[in-house]
Design a protein around this motif. Sequence first.
Motif, PDB file in Angstrom:
ATOM      1  N   THR A 125       1.373  -0.973  -0.161  1.00 27.84           N
ATOM      2  CA  THR A 125       0.384   0.171  -0.059  1.00 27.84           C
ATOM      3  C   THR A 125       0.591   1.361  -0.233  1.00 27.84           C
ATOM      4  OG1 THR A 125      -2.158  -1.417   1.361  1.00 27.84           O
ATOM      5  CG2 THR A 125      -1.875   1.523   1.086  1.00 27.84           C
ATOM      6  N   CYS A 126       0.359   2.123  -0.451  1.00 30.56           N
ATOM      7  CA  CYS A 126       1.000   3.503  -1.000  1.00 30.56           C
ATOM      8  C   CYS A 126      -0.100   4.793  -0.429  1.00 30.56           C
ATOM      9  CB  CYS A 126       2.062   3.287  -2.027  1.00 30.56           C
ATOM     10  SG  CYS A 126       1.128   4.030  -3.288  1.00 30.56           S
ATOM     11  N   ASP A 129      -1.636  10.805  -4.173  1.00 28.62           N
ATOM     12  CA  ASP A 129      -2.666  12.394  -3.989  1.00 28.62           C
ATOM     13  C   ASP A 129      -3.598  12.243  -2.806  1.00 28.62           C
ATOM     14  OD1 ASP A 129      -1.270  13.050  -6.233  1.00 28.62           O
ATOM     15  OD2 ASP A 129      -2.937  11.826  -6.880  1.00 28.62           O
ATOM     16  N   GLY A 130      -3.047  11.397  -1.555  1.00 28.66           N
ATOM     17  CA  GLY A 130      -3.694  11.642  -0.893  1.00 28.66           C
ATOM     18  C   GLY A 130      -5.122  10.220  -0.654  1.00 28.66           C
ATOM     19  N   GLN A 131      -4.902   9.216  -1.180  1.00 28.41           N
ATOM     20  CA  GLN A 131      -5.206   7.644  -2.140  1.00 28.41           C
ATOM     21  C   GLN A 131      -4.701   6.860  -1.696  1.00 28.41           C
ATOM     22  OE1 GLN A 131      -8.079   8.150  -4.847  1.00 28.41           O
ATOM     23  NE2 GLN A 131      -9.128  10.478  -4.655  1.00 28.41           N
ATOM     24  N   ARG A 132      -5.335   6.300  -0.699  1.00 33.64           N
ATOM     25  CA  ARG A 132      -3.989   4.053  -1.066  1.00 33.64           C
ATOM     26  C   ARG A 132      -4.790   3.700  -2.417  1.00 33.64           C
ATOM     27  NH1 ARG A 132      -2.899   3.107   4.429  1.00 33.64           N
ATOM     28  NH2 ARG A 132      -3.730   4.583   6.443  1.00 33.64           N
ATOM     29  N   LYS A 133      -3.037   3.819  -2.645  1.00 27.05           N
ATOM     30  CA  LYS A 133      -2.948   2.904  -3.886  1.00 27.05           C
ATOM     31  C   LYS A 133      -2.250   0.823  -3.513  1.00 27.05           C
ATOM     32  CE  LYS A 133      -5.773   5.974  -6.423  1.00 27.05           C
ATOM     33  NZ  LYS A 133      -6.953   5.318  -7.181  1.00 27.05           N
ATOM     34  N   ASP A 134      -2.477   0.616  -4.655  1.00 25.81           N
ATOM     35  CA  ASP A 134      -1.873  -1.001  -4.991  1.00 25.81           C
ATOM     36  C   ASP A 134      -0.367  -0.855  -5.590  1.00 25.81           C
ATOM     37  OD1 ASP A 134      -2.915  -2.427  -2.453  1.00 25.81           O
ATOM     38  OD2 ASP A 134      -4.715  -2.899  -4.411  1.00 25.81           O
ATOM     39  N   MET A 135       0.621  -1.058  -5.011  1.00 21.95           N
ATOM     40  CA  MET A 135       2.126  -0.652  -5.324  1.00 21.95           C
ATOM     41  C   MET A 135       2.748  -2.375  -5.635  1.00 21.95           C
ATOM     42  SD  MET A 135       4.934   2.112  -4.743  1.00 21.95           S
ATOM     43  CE  MET A 135       5.402   0.883  -3.668  1.00 21.95           C
ATOM     44  N   PHE A 136       3.083  -2.483  -7.459  1.00 21.50           N
ATOM     45  CA  PHE A 136       3.947  -4.100  -7.527  1.00 21.50           C
ATOM     46  C   PHE A 136       5.474  -3.382  -8.238  1.00 21.50           C
ATOM     47  CE2 PHE A 136       0.950  -2.916 -10.553  1.00 21.50           C
ATOM     48  CZ  PHE A 136       1.868  -3.146 -11.916  1.00 21.50           C
ATOM     49  N   VAL A 186       6.069   4.798 -10.425  1.00 19.35           N
ATOM     50  CA  VAL A 186       5.886   6.014  -9.238  1.00 19.35           C
ATOM     51  C   VAL A 186       6.996   6.014  -8.648  1.00 19.35           C
ATOM     52  CG1 VAL A 186       3.294   5.958  -9.538  1.00 19.35           C
ATOM     53  CG2 VAL A 186       4.708   4.613  -8.111  1.00 19.35           C
ATOM     54  N   SER A 187       8.053   7.308  -8.515  1.00 18.91           N
ATOM     55  CA  SER A 187       8.624   7.006  -7.199  1.00 18.91           C
ATOM     56  C   SER A 187       8.696   7.362  -6.139  1.00 18.91           C
ATOM     57  CB  SER A 187      10.052   8.103  -7.115  1.00 18.91           C
ATOM     58  OG  SER A 187       9.399   9.209  -7.925  1.00 18.91           O
ATOM     59  N   ARG A 203       4.399   8.468  11.778  1.00 21.96           N
ATOM     60  CA  ARG A 203       4.608   7.750  10.589  1.00 21.96           C
ATOM     61  C   ARG A 203       4.121   6.133  10.826  1.00 21.96           C
ATOM     62  NH1 ARG A 203       8.683  10.175   7.192  1.00 21.96           N
ATOM     63  NH2 ARG A 203       9.914   9.403   8.920  1.00 21.96           N
ATOM     64  N   VAL A 204       3.513   5.931   9.774  1.00 23.66           N
ATOM     65  CA  VAL A 204       2.944   3.999   9.356  1.00 23.66           C
ATOM     66  C   VAL A 204       4.494   3.624   8.684  1.00 23.66           C
ATOM     67  CG1 VAL A 204       2.397   2.461   8.543  1.00 23.66           C
ATOM     68  CG2 VAL A 204       0.901   4.515   9.244  1.00 23.66           C
ATOM     69  N   LYS A 205       4.936   2.766   9.458  1.00 25.93           N
ATOM     70  CA  LYS A 205       6.670   2.476   8.833  1.00 25.93           C
ATOM     71  C   LYS A 205       6.192   1.656   7.441  1.00 25.93           C
ATOM     72  CE  LYS A 205      11.300  -0.437   9.983  1.00 25.93           C
ATOM     73  NZ  LYS A 205      11.266  -1.179  10.971  1.00 25.93           N
ATOM     74  N   GLY A 206       7.382   1.883   6.486  1.00 22.92           N
ATOM     75  CA  GLY A 206       6.734   1.265   5.234  1.00 22.92           C
ATOM     76  C   GLY A 206       5.938   1.308   4.236  1.00 22.92           C
ATOM     77  N   LEU A 207       4.925   2.650   4.505  1.00 24.01           N
ATOM     78  CA  LEU A 207       4.034   3.217   4.273  1.00 24.01           C
ATOM     79  C   LEU A 207       4.440   4.350   3.137  1.00 24.01           C
ATOM     80  CD1 LEU A 207       0.918   3.062   3.511  1.00 24.01           C
ATOM     81  CD2 LEU A 207       0.305   4.382   5.304  1.00 24.01           C
ATOM     82  N   TRP A 208       4.563   4.216   1.812  1.00 23.58           N
ATOM     83  CA  TRP A 208       5.506   5.263   1.260  1.00 23.58           C
ATOM     84  C   TRP A 208       4.237   6.077   0.267  1.00 23.58           C
ATOM     85  CZ3 TRP A 208       9.107   2.474  -3.004  1.00 23.58           C
ATOM     86  CH2 TRP A 208       9.763   1.794  -2.616  1.00 23.58           C
TER      87      TRP A 208
END
Length: 375
Positions: A125-126, A129-136, A186-187, A203-208
């Motif tokens: 999860t990342c 734009d203020g929304q949670r998305k799935d990243m791979f 994305v980066s 801050r949540v660890k690992g949440l980019w």
Amino acid sequence: MATPGGPSPQQIAAMQQQFAAEAAKRGLTPEQFAQQQREQLAAEAQKHGLTTEQYLAQLRARAIAAHQKQMELQQQGQPSTRPPTQQPGQQQTTTQVPVNPNNPPDPKAVAVAQFLRSQNLKPRTCIMDGQRKDMFKVKRAIRAIESPAYAKAAAKKNSLLPPVTDRASAENVFKLLPLSLLALRVSKVDPHAGHNHAKPKNRVKGLWTVKIEQHQETDPMMHYVWLYEGPQWKQKAMAAAVVAGIFAVVLFPLWPMMLRQGVWYLSVGMMGLLGLFFAMSIFRLILFCITVFVVPPGLWLFPNLFEDVGFIDSFKPLWGWQETKKKKSKKSVKGEALSTATNQTTSATTTATPAPGTSGTVKRDLAPKVEEADE
């Protein structure tokens, strides 16, 4: 013969070969690729409120100005801002994917996205734009496209999936996703960069926090974010159920008399069970307070009632004595003493150290015993 200042026949042939190679990468003929480029130019010109000829003239003027600026920088001895060209024999690790937001999603790209969404790409999860998305990662998507599951799905389940024969064709299939804006590269960015305040501690660890990159490339270690959410029938069904429930509650006065009586009896029964539970809790507390002074250490009715157990196990056993700290400490001390004693006896019997001044041999009684003689 070539006109002065115009391209030579060799340059024209090289450009034609490059154009044909670009068309082959996209699985199109040169005529189809040229038609697609013309449609994109017409769409871009219409977006800027210009005709196609005016838009081409504007692009040509920009290219001439950039070339003149580059020549001036070279004459002044300054380094050019143009990216270095690829040397012959040098392998290109990344390829840029042109993206046109005006094109509708390709049905083949939608089929590829549906297949990849059903695979385990180990998404994370990342925030974009203020929304949670799935990243791979790209490498996992390419690996899924090259897997036998993709070939089986392309052969039997979905005929829209493009065929894959090698690594290059798998990358071309993956490029359909950014071309149709179904997934974009994305980066990672720091959302607090440039701020004077300190970084928050919660801050949540690992949440980019990520941003979309301008150049869509297909390097295996790059990250892409899903913009394709898939079919929304589950969300629509849940929303319809919520709306139906709200309407049912609002229209309760219009229900038949039998249903309203059933709901009334059900609510009264639930309230009765809840009251019985509170009464039992108060009674067991009073019983414990009495038995603490009468028959210490005290008696609990349903001792596991508020423990972290199942519903049925909460009412087992029916009663139990209160365990005191002294009993627990005695049990623990006895257990520790017993364990140390057993450890000492086992170590004494298994390891034999010779006394000082004696030899290392240990004498054993080899005389036969009665049990051995009987055997």
